[in-house]
Scaffold this motif. Sequence first.
Motif, PDB file in Angstrom:
ATOM      1  N   ASN A 155     -30.639 -61.298 -61.180  1.00 25.98           N
ATOM      2  CA  ASN A 155     -30.312 -61.530 -62.583  1.00 25.98           C
ATOM      3  C   ASN A 155     -29.369 -60.436 -63.060  1.00 25.98           C
ATOM      4  OD1 ASN A 155     -32.000 -63.882 -63.427  1.00 25.98           O
ATOM      5  ND2 ASN A 155     -33.681 -62.559 -62.759  1.00 25.98           N
ATOM      6  N   GLY A 156     -28.829 -60.620 -64.254  1.00 30.96           N
ATOM      7  CA  GLY A 156     -28.017 -59.588 -64.878  1.00 30.96           C
ATOM      8  C   GLY A 156     -26.633 -59.434 -64.266  1.00 30.96           C
ATOM      9  N   GLU A 157     -26.057 -58.270 -64.470  1.00 33.53           N
ATOM     10  CA  GLU A 157     -24.687 -58.031 -64.036  1.00 33.53           C
ATOM     11  C   GLU A 157     -24.553 -58.065 -62.513  1.00 33.53           C
ATOM     12  OE1 GLU A 157     -20.851 -57.788 -63.997  1.00 33.53           O
ATOM     13  OE2 GLU A 157     -21.980 -57.922 -65.887  1.00 33.53           O
ATOM     14  N   GLU A 158     -25.602 -57.613 -61.807  1.00 39.30           N
ATOM     15  CA  GLU A 158     -25.557 -57.654 -60.344  1.00 39.30           C
ATOM     16  C   GLU A 158     -25.444 -59.093 -59.856  1.00 39.30           C
ATOM     17  OE1 GLU A 158     -27.999 -55.767 -56.530  1.00 39.30           O
ATOM     18  OE2 GLU A 158     -29.032 -56.159 -58.428  1.00 39.30           O
ATOM     19  N   TRP A 159     -26.201 -60.010 -60.484  1.00 34.87           N
ATOM     20  CA  TRP A 159     -26.088 -61.428 -60.143  1.00 34.87           C
ATOM     21  C   TRP A 159     -24.675 -61.917 -60.400  1.00 34.87           C
ATOM     22  CZ3 TRP A 159     -24.656 -64.824 -64.049  1.00 34.87           C
ATOM     23  CH2 TRP A 159     -24.498 -66.142 -63.630  1.00 34.87           C
ATOM     24  N   ARG A 160     -24.123 -61.616 -61.557  1.00 34.96           N
ATOM     25  CA  ARG A 160     -22.805 -62.136 -61.934  1.00 34.96           C
ATOM     26  C   ARG A 160     -21.720 -61.659 -60.975  1.00 34.96           C
ATOM     27  NH1 ARG A 160     -20.620 -64.566 -66.244  1.00 34.96           N
ATOM     28  NH2 ARG A 160     -18.411 -64.214 -66.693  1.00 34.96           N
ATOM     29  N   SER A 161     -21.777 -60.387 -60.607  1.00 36.90           N
ATOM     30  CA  SER A 161     -20.773 -59.828 -59.705  1.00 36.90           C
ATOM     31  C   SER A 161     -20.791 -60.532 -58.345  1.00 36.90           C
ATOM     32  CB  SER A 161     -21.026 -58.323 -59.537  1.00 36.90           C
ATOM     33  OG  SER A 161     -20.139 -57.772 -58.596  1.00 36.90           O
ATOM     34  N   ASP A 162     -21.984 -60.703 -57.774  1.00 38.18           N
ATOM     35  CA  ASP A 162     -22.100 -61.364 -56.471  1.00 38.18           C
ATOM     36  C   ASP A 162     -21.724 -62.839 -56.572  1.00 38.18           C
ATOM     37  OD1 ASP A 162     -23.012 -58.932 -55.646  1.00 38.18           O
ATOM     38  OD2 ASP A 162     -25.039 -59.584 -55.152  1.00 38.18           O
ATOM     39  N   ARG A 163     -22.146 -63.474 -57.649  1.00 36.97           N
ATOM     40  CA  ARG A 163     -21.903 -64.913 -57.796  1.00 36.97           C
ATOM     41  C   ARG A 163     -20.413 -65.214 -57.890  1.00 36.97           C
ATOM     42  NH1 ARG A 163     -24.596 -69.975 -59.104  1.00 36.97           N
ATOM     43  NH2 ARG A 163     -22.842 -71.404 -58.866  1.00 36.97           N
ATOM     44  N   LEU A 164     -19.652 -64.383 -58.573  1.00 35.99           N
ATOM     45  CA  LEU A 164     -18.212 -64.609 -58.686  1.00 35.99           C
ATOM     46  C   LEU A 164     -17.542 -64.570 -57.318  1.00 35.99           C
ATOM     47  CD1 LEU A 164     -17.386 -62.532 -61.901  1.00 35.99           C
ATOM     48  CD2 LEU A 164     -17.385 -65.027 -61.657  1.00 35.99           C
ATOM     49  N   GLN A 165     -18.016 -63.692 -56.426  1.00 37.54           N
ATOM     50  CA  GLN A 165     -17.453 -63.632 -55.081  1.00 37.54           C
ATOM     51  C   GLN A 165     -17.836 -64.865 -54.265  1.00 37.54           C
ATOM     52  OE1 GLN A 165     -15.225 -61.394 -54.233  1.00 37.54           O
ATOM     53  NE2 GLN A 165     -15.507 -60.458 -56.253  1.00 37.54           N
ATOM     54  N   LEU A 166     -19.072 -65.307 -54.391  1.00 41.85           N
ATOM     55  CA  LEU A 166     -19.511 -66.498 -53.656  1.00 41.85           C
ATOM     56  C   LEU A 166     -18.795 -67.753 -54.137  1.00 41.85           C
ATOM     57  CD1 LEU A 166     -23.363 -65.985 -53.318  1.00 41.85           C
ATOM     58  CD2 LEU A 166     -21.702 -66.025 -51.472  1.00 41.85           C
ATOM     59  N   ASN A 167     -18.575 -67.846 -55.444  1.00 45.48           N
ATOM     60  CA  ASN A 167     -17.914 -69.038 -55.986  1.00 45.48           C
ATOM     61  C   ASN A 167     -16.572 -69.304 -55.315  1.00 45.48           C
ATOM     62  OD1 ASN A 167     -19.973 -69.558 -57.753  1.00 45.48           O
ATOM     63  ND2 ASN A 167     -18.916 -68.814 -59.575  1.00 45.48           N
ATOM     64  N   LYS A 168     -15.860 -68.240 -54.989  1.00 41.16           N
ATOM     65  CA  LYS A 168     -14.534 -68.401 -54.389  1.00 41.16           C
ATOM     66  C   LYS A 168     -14.614 -69.088 -53.025  1.00 41.16           C
ATOM     67  CE  LYS A 168     -12.845 -64.191 -56.634  1.00 41.16           C
ATOM     68  NZ  LYS A 168     -12.373 -62.788 -56.425  1.00 41.16           N
ATOM     69  N   GLU A 169     -15.754 -68.954 -52.339  1.00 46.61           N
ATOM     70  CA  GLU A 169     -15.863 -69.492 -50.980  1.00 46.61           C
ATOM     71  C   GLU A 169     -16.687 -70.774 -50.890  1.00 46.61           C
ATOM     72  OE1 GLU A 169     -13.834 -68.187 -49.102  1.00 46.61           O
ATOM     73  OE2 GLU A 169     -13.493 -66.405 -50.344  1.00 46.61           O
ATOM     74  N   VAL A 170     -17.418 -71.137 -51.949  1.00 39.24           N
ATOM     75  CA  VAL A 170     -18.246 -72.341 -51.858  1.00 39.24           C
ATOM     76  C   VAL A 170     -18.068 -73.312 -53.020  1.00 39.24           C
ATOM     77  CG1 VAL A 170     -20.030 -71.237 -50.455  1.00 39.24           C
ATOM     78  CG2 VAL A 170     -20.220 -71.168 -52.946  1.00 39.24           C
ATOM     79  N   MET A 171     -17.444 -72.875 -54.122  1.00 40.74           N
ATOM     80  CA  MET A 171     -17.349 -73.724 -55.304  1.00 40.74           C
ATOM     81  C   MET A 171     -15.921 -74.130 -55.671  1.00 40.74           C
ATOM     82  SD  MET A 171     -20.437 -74.342 -56.527  1.00 40.74           S
ATOM     83  CE  MET A 171     -20.309 -74.674 -58.277  1.00 40.74           C
ATOM     84  N   MET A 172     -14.960 -73.275 -55.401  1.00 37.64           N
ATOM     85  CA  MET A 172     -13.586 -73.537 -55.820  1.00 37.64           C
ATOM     86  C   MET A 172     -12.959 -74.669 -54.999  1.00 37.64           C
ATOM     87  SD  MET A 172     -13.198 -71.508 -58.310  1.00 37.64           S
ATOM     88  CE  MET A 172     -13.547 -69.919 -59.038  1.00 37.64           C
ATOM     89  N   SER A 173     -11.967 -75.316 -55.575  1.00 33.37           N
ATOM     90  CA  SER A 173     -11.301 -76.449 -54.914  1.00 33.37           C
ATOM     91  C   SER A 173     -10.697 -76.060 -53.572  1.00 33.37           C
ATOM     92  CB  SER A 173     -10.212 -77.018 -55.831  1.00 33.37           C
ATOM     93  OG  SER A 173     -10.777 -77.526 -57.019  1.00 33.37           O
ATOM     94  N   ALA A 174     -10.107 -74.863 -53.512  1.00 33.06           N
ATOM     95  CA  ALA A 174      -9.498 -74.411 -52.249  1.00 33.06           C
ATOM     96  C   ALA A 174     -10.553 -74.284 -51.160  1.00 33.06           C
ATOM     97  CB  ALA A 174      -8.779 -73.080 -52.458  1.00 33.06           C
ATOM     98  N   ALA A 175     -11.733 -73.797 -51.523  1.00 33.51           N
ATOM     99  CA  ALA A 175     -12.813 -73.662 -50.546  1.00 33.51           C
ATOM    100  C   ALA A 175     -13.289 -75.027 -50.072  1.00 33.51           C
ATOM    101  CB  ALA A 175     -13.975 -72.880 -51.156  1.00 33.51           C
ATOM    102  N   VAL A 176     -13.397 -75.975 -50.994  1.00 32.91           N
ATOM    103  CA  VAL A 176     -13.829 -77.330 -50.632  1.00 32.91           C
ATOM    104  C   VAL A 176     -12.851 -77.947 -49.638  1.00 32.91           C
ATOM    105  CG1 VAL A 176     -14.273 -79.657 -51.495  1.00 32.91           C
ATOM    106  CG2 VAL A 176     -15.066 -77.674 -52.806  1.00 32.91           C
TER     107      VAL A 176
END
Length: 613
Positions: free
Chosen positions: A226-247
């Motif tokens: 939770n908190g800022e630690e969650w947000r920081s890690d999640r933004l990095q993961l999003n680039k590899e599993v959520m973004m259109s380029a990753a798909v």
Amino acid sequence: MRSHFRSKYQLSEDRHQLRSAGGKVSLPKELSKMIHPENKTKDEGFNLLSAFQGLSFSTAALTQSKHGKSPTPTNRESCRIIASGTSGSRFLGPGQPKVLCTTAAGTVVDGKLETVKAVRKRGVDGRVRGFEEIPHTGRNGWINLLKFWRENRFQQLHLHMERTFNALGPIYREKVGTLSSVNILLPADISEMFKSEGLHPRRMTLEPWATHREIRNHRKGVFLKNGEEWRSDRLQLNKEVMMSAAVRRFLPLLDDVAKDFCRLLEDRVEREGRGAEEAKRSLTIDPSPDLFRFALEASCHVLYGERIGLFSSSPSLESQKFIWAVERMLTTTPPLLYLPPRLLLRVGAPLWTEHATAWDHIFSHAEARIQRAYQRLSSSQGSGTVAAGGLYGGVLGQLIEKGKLSLDLIKANITELMAGGVDTTAVPLQFGLFELGRNPEVQDRVRQQVKRSWAQAGGDPQKALQGAPLLKGTIKEILRLYPVGITVQRYPVHDIVLQNYHIPAGTMVQACLYPMGRSSQVFEEPLNFDPGRWSVSREEGQRGEVMGFRSLAFGFGARQCVGRRIAENEMQLLLMHILLRFHLSVPSSEDLQTTATLILQPKTPPRITFSKL
């Protein structure tokens, strides 16, 4: 349950026991009975029901708390007559009887309709009812926990929620053991819940999972942070599993696994199927073991960039034991949500031991896969083959190459994605094949669209999916009727008003997906399987400010399921290739009976008939 999965995957039982921490603990007699019942069940699992059998409760204690009975409106659109001198008169002023009727559209005050939006902002007559007045299922959490075990509500939690909404209306609160929540099902209220989630949204922490990470000194992934630690890690993961380029990068990998699955299924139909003509043969099977292997093969291909051979004639025992471990982890999680995990750990409760053992298998399997992938990536980078050939090393390879997360954090998140990526796709696919099989007209409409799109896409899986919106609607319809997780939770960062009740900041609010998906207040003909209901034209033709909050199987916003894009595309691609090759039917069209572990699943996997087209 254990014997079922041992039989399904032909596994031997591994009774590796974990040592309890802290030595002997002195407990009150009643709690000692709860944790260590004298008459153990056959598989020595934790049995709270037998623990409570030695205790006596009066009938009154089981029907009301010591503070009095809970309010019990008789239906969802319950009218409340509040007159001067009654318990509710302090909210309306002296001598002014009011008739209040809360409906899905709003609240009727003396015959005048107040819109939901207006009521949320200022309450009825300028006042808001208190939190304690929210209809509830009983104030004593431990008595409620006893009821859950006596009435088997853990396995029927989704049906319990549906019945409770029918009895108490569109909002109620519940306390079971140590867990308290406010439960809602109308999209307007769910919208308010998400509006108040804040910059760092919180959902319910699965304490058994978090405790396992802490005692084993494993790092936590974004699911448990939770908190800022969650947000920081999640933004990095999003680039590899959520973004259109990753798909675009991982879609061909999922497509390869889906094609291989269908080729093997075709071979099996030809070998074992019935029919005079080879081209018209059909085979009726329980496809669930194959779907579990497909889900694990597909997940590993995307995460590690390598195939693990589950479609071979002799799949590895290691991978089958991983599937078994995921099943045991999911099955043992719900009871642990209502009792302190560290207390169970200290006294060596069998339920905790089994849960921790399952997680140990999951981490062991993931660690071995990660190490192999890391060594492969290191050697290929050293020789320059990745850069030269443009090979995709999976999500793991991308994260290592970017270097934004430490290796420990990468391991933690890859392990969570693996553990959460098997049952959560294999089980909805069971439901999907069943619904398509018992709705042949729907199946034909989806197939015709898929055929046209596949022919026009020229082998490009992304274009094929884009040209078949009914396929996406099919997945949404499956998850409407059979949501993987039956709730989505948030903790509002400020006080909110739902159904004219005050909800303090920090309260766990749950959107209950199973009852919402089957509610006639939210969906027309809710029990009909109709992928077309999700078409843009039909949704635009329906009125309402919160139509987007009817499909929440993957959550919403910044804290939605991190594996959503993998799961959605994995399921769509498999159904696409199955529909291109087979006609589906079912031996029985009776409704499937469902059970809830941590996810919703059929009590008995459906049998499906695959007929070659």
